[in-house]
Scaffold this motif. Structure first.
Motif, PDB file in Angstrom:
ATOM      1  N   PRO A  48       0.817  -1.195   0.000  1.00  0.00           N
ATOM      2  CA  PRO A  48       0.000   0.000   0.000  1.00  0.00           C
ATOM      3  C   PRO A  48       0.860   1.258   0.000  1.00  0.00           C
ATOM      4  CG  PRO A  48      -0.424  -1.336   1.972  1.00  0.00           C
ATOM      5  CD  PRO A  48       0.596  -2.031   1.163  1.00  0.00           C
ATOM      6  N   ASN A  49       0.311   2.313  -0.532  1.00  0.00           N
ATOM      7  CA  ASN A  49       1.026   3.590  -0.559  1.00  0.00           C
ATOM      8  C   ASN A  49       1.262   4.092   0.858  1.00  0.00           C
ATOM      9  OD1 ASN A  49       1.123   3.581  -3.301  1.00  0.00           O
ATOM     10  ND2 ASN A  49      -0.706   4.837  -3.548  1.00  0.00           N
ATOM     11  N   GLY A  50       2.444   4.630   1.104  1.00  0.00           N
ATOM     12  CA  GLY A  50       2.777   5.169   2.410  1.00  0.00           C
ATOM     13  C   GLY A  50       3.171   4.128   3.447  1.00  0.00           C
ATOM     14  N   ALA A  51       3.145   2.855   3.074  1.00  0.00           N
ATOM     15  CA  ALA A  51       3.513   1.804   4.023  1.00  0.00           C
ATOM     16  C   ALA A  51       5.019   1.783   4.216  1.00  0.00           C
ATOM     17  CB  ALA A  51       3.035   0.449   3.516  1.00  0.00           C
ATOM     18  N   VAL A  52       5.433   1.492   5.414  1.00  0.00           N
ATOM     19  CA  VAL A  52       6.857   1.372   5.712  1.00  0.00           C
ATOM     20  C   VAL A  52       7.311  -0.026   5.336  1.00  0.00           C
ATOM     21  CG1 VAL A  52       8.583   1.409   7.542  1.00  0.00           C
ATOM     22  CG2 VAL A  52       6.680   3.027   7.595  1.00  0.00           C
ATOM     23  N   ARG A  53       8.366  -0.098   4.529  1.00  0.00           N
ATOM     24  CA  ARG A  53       8.904  -1.388   4.106  1.00  0.00           C
ATOM     25  C   ARG A  53      10.314  -1.541   4.646  1.00  0.00           C
ATOM     26  NH1 ARG A  53       8.593  -1.339  -2.147  1.00  0.00           N
ATOM     27  NH2 ARG A  53      10.446  -2.523  -1.673  1.00  0.00           N
ATOM     28  N   PRO A  54      10.643  -2.688   5.199  1.00  0.00           N
ATOM     29  CA  PRO A  54      12.015  -2.896   5.662  1.00  0.00           C
ATOM     30  C   PRO A  54      12.968  -2.900   4.478  1.00  0.00           C
ATOM     31  CG  PRO A  54      10.737  -4.916   5.864  1.00  0.00           C
ATOM     32  CD  PRO A  54       9.801  -3.844   5.419  1.00  0.00           C
ATOM     33  N   ASN A  55      14.158  -2.327   4.681  1.00  0.00           N
ATOM     34  CA  ASN A  55      15.131  -2.290   3.599  1.00  0.00           C
ATOM     35  C   ASN A  55      16.461  -2.901   4.001  1.00  0.00           C
ATOM     36  OD1 ASN A  55      16.276  -0.380   5.219  1.00  0.00           O
ATOM     37  ND2 ASN A  55      15.833   1.345   3.891  1.00  0.00           N
ATOM     38  N   SER A  56      16.503  -3.526   5.173  1.00  0.00           N
ATOM     39  CA  SER A  56      17.737  -4.168   5.622  1.00  0.00           C
ATOM     40  C   SER A  56      17.398  -5.163   6.731  1.00  0.00           C
ATOM     41  CB  SER A  56      18.727  -3.130   6.131  1.00  0.00           C
ATOM     42  OG  SER A  56      18.159  -2.389   7.195  1.00  0.00           O
ATOM     43  N   CYS A  57      18.380  -5.971   7.109  1.00  0.00           N
ATOM     44  CA  CYS A  57      18.167  -6.917   8.194  1.00  0.00           C
ATOM     45  C   CYS A  57      19.505  -7.280   8.819  1.00  0.00           C
ATOM     46  CB  CYS A  57      17.454  -8.178   7.709  1.00  0.00           C
ATOM     47  SG  CYS A  57      18.443  -9.195   6.606  1.00  0.00           S
ATOM     48  N   ALA A  58      19.441  -7.920   9.961  1.00  0.00           N
ATOM     49  CA  ALA A  58      20.627  -8.434  10.643  1.00  0.00           C
ATOM     50  C   ALA A  58      20.218  -9.707  11.367  1.00  0.00           C
ATOM     51  CB  ALA A  58      21.167  -7.414  11.635  1.00  0.00           C
ATOM     52  N   PHE A  59      21.116 -10.660  11.420  1.00  0.00           N
ATOM     53  CA  PHE A  59      20.854 -11.898  12.136  1.00  0.00           C
ATOM     54  C   PHE A  59      20.977 -11.672  13.634  1.00  0.00           C
ATOM     55  CE2 PHE A  59      22.293 -13.597   8.006  1.00  0.00           C
ATOM     56  CZ  PHE A  59      21.224 -14.422   7.728  1.00  0.00           C
ATOM     57  N   ALA A  60      20.333 -12.532  14.406  1.00  0.00           N
ATOM     58  CA  ALA A  60      20.507 -12.507  15.857  1.00  0.00           C
ATOM     59  C   ALA A  60      21.946 -12.905  16.177  1.00  0.00           C
ATOM     60  CB  ALA A  60      19.527 -13.469  16.523  1.00  0.00           C
ATOM     61  N   PHE A  61      22.484 -12.337  17.228  1.00  0.00           N
ATOM     62  CA  PHE A  61      23.849 -12.620  17.655  1.00  0.00           C
ATOM     63  C   PHE A  61      23.838 -13.863  18.531  1.00  0.00           C
ATOM     64  CE2 PHE A  61      27.494 -11.877  20.523  1.00  0.00           C
ATOM     65  CZ  PHE A  61      28.490 -11.776  19.579  1.00  0.00           C
ATOM     66  N   GLY A  62      24.663 -14.821  18.208  1.00  0.00           N
ATOM     67  CA  GLY A  62      24.726 -16.043  18.988  1.00  0.00           C
ATOM     68  C   GLY A  62      26.159 -16.508  19.161  1.00  0.00           C
ATOM     69  N   ILE A  63      26.462 -17.049  20.320  1.00  0.00           N
ATOM     70  CA  ILE A  63      27.802 -17.552  20.616  1.00  0.00           C
ATOM     71  C   ILE A  63      27.683 -19.047  20.872  1.00  0.00           C
ATOM     72  CG2 ILE A  63      29.756 -17.418  22.196  1.00  0.00           C
ATOM     73  CD1 ILE A  63      28.861 -14.498  22.756  1.00  0.00           C
ATOM     74  N   ASP A  64      28.440 -19.820  20.116  1.00  0.00           N
ATOM     75  CA  ASP A  64      28.409 -21.277  20.262  1.00  0.00           C
ATOM     76  C   ASP A  64      29.169 -21.654  21.524  1.00  0.00           C
ATOM     77  OD1 ASP A  64      28.423 -24.002  20.045  1.00  0.00           O
ATOM     78  OD2 ASP A  64      29.434 -24.060  18.097  1.00  0.00           O
ATOM     79  N   THR A  65      28.440 -22.046  22.552  1.00  0.00           N
ATOM     80  CA  THR A  65      29.071 -22.398  23.821  1.00  0.00           C
ATOM     81  C   THR A  65      29.130 -23.910  24.047  1.00  0.00           C
ATOM     82  OG1 THR A  65      26.949 -22.065  24.934  1.00  0.00           O
ATOM     83  CG2 THR A  65      28.484 -20.217  24.952  1.00  0.00           C
TER      84      THR A  65
END
Length: 81
Positions: free
Chosen positions: A1-18
């Motif tokens: 729809p017009n005026g809708a906010v669209r994501p333009n980037s992303c990032a993965f969750a940070f995880g540490i293999d313990t």
């Protein structure tokens, strides 16, 4: 729809293999889960992921914002702020 906010980037969750394999048989560093939790909280609350959370954005956006700044530290922060 017009005026809708669209994501333009992303990032993965940070995880540490313990796991034992992830730590290469070493010890479990104190506070490591706090680092993991606080990095993900920072991303959720302020939309400021760290660079090692794999920043992903379309090349058109990357070029529009001028790419990575020419600096040796905190270039990921500069990119997302």
């Amino acid at each position: 729809p017009n005026g809708a906010v669209r994501p333009n980037s992303c990032a993965f969750a940070f995880g540490i293999d313990t796991t034992e394999a992830g730590l290469n048989g070493g010890h479990f560093p104190p506070g490591i889960k706090a680092v993991e939790y606080s990095a993900n909280w920072r991303t959720q609350m302020f939309s400021l992921p760290y660079g090692d959370q794999v920043l992903s954005l379309p090349s058109t956006v990357y070029h529009y914002i001028g790419g990575f700044p020419d600096q040796c530290l905190f270039e990921d922060y500069e990119l997302v702020s």
